[in-house]
Each structure stands twice: as C-alpha cells, then as structure tokens.
Design an enzyme around this catalytic site. Structure first.
Site, mmCIF file in Angstrom:
data_model
loop_
_atom_site.group_PDB
_atom_site.id
_atom_site.type_symbol
_atom_site.label_atom_id
_atom_site.label_comp_id
_atom_site.label_asym_id
_atom_site.label_seq_id
_atom_site.Cartn_x
_atom_site.Cartn_y
_atom_site.Cartn_z
ATOM 1 N NE ARG A 1 -7.542 3.336 3.253
ATOM 2 C CZ ARG A 1 -7.773 2.651 4.360
ATOM 3 N NH1 ARG A 1 -8.983 2.175 4.616
ATOM 4 N NH2 ARG A 1 -6.810 2.431 5.238
ATOM 5 C CE LYS B 1 -0.772 0.302 5.031
ATOM 6 N NZ LYS B 1 -0.295 1.677 5.247
ATOM 7 C CG ASP B 2 3.424 2.235 2.892
ATOM 8 O OD1 ASP B 2 2.275 2.709 2.990
ATOM 9 O OD2 ASP B 2 4.074 1.818 3.872
ATOM 10 C CB CYS C 1 -0.724 6.683 -1.497
ATOM 11 S SG CYS C 1 0.670 7.805 -1.346
ATOM 12 N NE ARG D 1 0.486 6.317 12.896
ATOM 13 C CZ ARG D 1 0.007 6.625 11.694
ATOM 14 N NH1 ARG D 1 -1.226 6.319 11.376
ATOM 15 N NH2 ARG D 1 0.761 7.231 10.804
#
Length: 349
Positions: free
Chosen positions: A126, A78-79, A237, A150
């Site tokens: 997203r 995804k990166d 992205c 996080r």
C-alpha cells in the site's frame, strides 16, 4: 474485580500496546497479567506477502485465547483479518491514535525533499503504491523487522528513509525521529491503522464486561467502515489498498467521511474515491465505497489481491451499492497535475 490474562506478542510495540490496555483495565479495578506469545510472523524473515500477510501475527494469540490459555488479546487492528474468528469477539476498539503514516529520513528530509533515486524502505505494498503514484522517482525497497530494526536502516545509511505507522512510533515515544507525518491526501493509511482491538472469547461474559468500557464509539464506527470496504473488495492485508474514515461535522450534525485508495505497486494507475453518510451506517458506507471502486476499475488496477466481484449466484446484500445512494461521492481524476503537492506542509496533529 476480575483477574485477566492478556496475551501479547513479545515485540516492544506489542508489549507497549498491551501494557497500555492492561493499565486501563487496572485503573478500572481489574488485575491483569501479561502472557507473552511467540507468533510465526515474529520468527519468519520472509516478506509478509509470502507467509500470508499480517494475519500471521494474530493467529497464535487467537489460538491461545480459544484454548483458554489467556482471557483477552490486544491486536493492532490493521493486522487483524476482516473475517470473523469463530468463538471470538472484538469486545472493544480503543480510541484511535494518529492513523497517518510517518516518514523517518536522513538529514531531516521530507518525501518531497528526497532526491530522485533515494531508497525508501517499507514492507507495505500500500505504501509502495502510493509513494510510486506521487511520481517523485524514489526507489522503494521491501524491508522486514521491528521498529528498531527499520529505524536502524536509516541511521546506518542502508536506506535513505523508511515509512512506518505514526501510531506505533507515538506509543513507543519515538515521534521525535519522524521527519514528516504524511498527509492522507498523499498516502491513505491501512484500514484500521492506529486503532487497537481487544478480543475475548464469545462465551466469556466476565472478560467481555471488563473490557467494554474501553470501547470508543467514533473509532469503532470509523474502522467498521474501513474494514467493511476491505471485506467487500475481498482483499487481503497485502493488497495495495488504503482507507480512512473519520467522524466529521456535517450540515446536519456528525457524519462519517470515508476515503479509499486502490493502486498498482508501480504507481502507474490509481483510484481515489470517497463517500459520506450517517455514522450509524458505517458498514454500509464502506461496502458502497468498495462497490464504487470496483465499478470504476479497481480490479483492473490491482492484478492480484482482490477477490471476485459480487458473484451472480450470491444473493443481493442490502449493505452493497444499489440499495442506497451515498450522500456524496467524490472522484479524483488520474492526472499527475491533480496530485497533491508533496512539498506542501503537513497538517497539525
């Protein structure tokens, strides 16, 4: 036996993922050395959208690969930008981990149980768009940092919850902190989420042959469709786009089911569409679904982040809609009553 230098970022997740690939290669009889590389994305504290998106994590590693400093690199797919990198080849896409997003919330709460006004942290437009579209009245805040950073925001009470990729938490052995695995009916993942790409130099047949056995056919078909959709939308992205392709059993055997989401970050507008077709035609299906989204107004919903439609001076592309009819296209009306129930139980792993 081949001696291989594997380039990796220094984060715990990156080294864990690279270490897993290295172990698979060692099991095949190869000798593998991990080479740590610092990327601009690791050192910058700016939002990803401000520094060029998640592609900043791949750039330094790709440069080292092209320079011959390492022989292969492992990326979270995804990166990885959808545009091919001259001189490099994705020689293997490993079997996909759980592609879903995961919620880690205080007091063991789920999305549907968080009170209105609760602060949810994410660095993903997203995720922000899909959370807003659920209409739960949550306060979505942009955050940066590695997994530990996080999760600490929740433990320290600075936010009520964070949303992360389930795959990363699984690889780090931290799924026990997840309070909800979010059903794709509520939140479609990023294209390629949960899959690892193993990249080598195109002119290195030894490294290519070494990593080929790690390639998973079903995962490659799925991510090919997802990334073809992203490429056809000409979206970066950081655009609020989700996609998930899965090999499923159809009436005539295996087929590829592809679902996609395009929405505004404030949740005011969204499109969800799907298409199903033959597995070998994964790229075509992704492009067709992108065409359906564009035809139905995706560019009006996403005011930034989508490229132009097919230009008038661009020659027809046989992979785009118009040349083939998808076997099935399902529309989801933009009606709050039609949204999935956020309190519904999650699907089993």
């Amino acid at each position: 036996m081949t001696r291989l230098r594997l380039g990796t970022r220094r984060s715990a997740l990156a080294t864990t993922q690279s270490g897993w690939v290295a172990d698979q290669l060692r099991a095949l009889g190869h000798e593998v050395e991990l080479v740590e590389i610092t990327t601009f994305g690791d050192t910058s504290t700016q939002p990803l959208s401000a520094i060029g998106g998640t592609g900043v994590f791949a750039a330094a590693i790709r440069q080292a690969l092209l320079a011959g400093e390492v022989d292969l690199a492992v990326h979270s797919l995804k990166d990885l930008p959808v545009a091919p990198e001259p001189g490099l080849t994705v020689a293997a896409v490993t079997r996909r981990e759980d592609p879903r997003d995961a919620l880690v919330a205080r007091d063991g709460l789920t999305l549907g149980e968080l009170p209105a006004g609760a602060v949810v942290g994410t660095g993903s437009p997203r995720r922000a768009a899909q959370i807003a579209a659920l209409g739960l009245g949550l306060d979505v805040r942009a955050i940066r940092g590695n997994v530990d950073t996080r999760l600490r925001l929740v433990h320290d009470g600075k936010v009520d919850a964070v949303v992360l990729a389930a795959a990363g938490l699984a690889r780090l052995g931290r799924l026990d902190e997840v309070t909800e695995l979010i059903d794709p009916l509520q939140m479609l993942p990023a294209p390629g989420q949960g899959a690892l790409a193993v990249e080598v130099r195109s002119d290195d047949p030894q490294a290519t042959a070494a990593v080929r056995p790690l390639d998973d056919a079903d995962t490659r078909a799925s991510v090919t469709a997802e990334r073809a959709l992203l490429a056809a939308l000409e979206a970066g992205c950081t655009a609020p786009i989700g996609a998930l392709a899965e090999v499923v059993e159809g009436m005539d055997g295996a087929e590829l089911s592809v679902r996609a989401f395009v929405g505004s970050e404030d949740g005011a507008a969204e499109l969800r569409r799907s298409v199903t077709g033959p597995v070998p035609e994964a790229e075509r299906l992704g492009r067709e679904l992108a065409a359906v989204l564009l035809e139905d107004g995706a560019r009006d919903i996403v005011t930034v982040g989508l490229g132009p439609a097919v230009s008038e001076d661009r020659p027809p592309d046989p992979g785009r809609a118009g040349d083939h009819d998808p076997q099935h296209v399902a529309d989801r009306p933009h009606d709050p009553a039609d949204r999935p129930d956020p309190t519904a139980p999650e699907r089993a792993l």
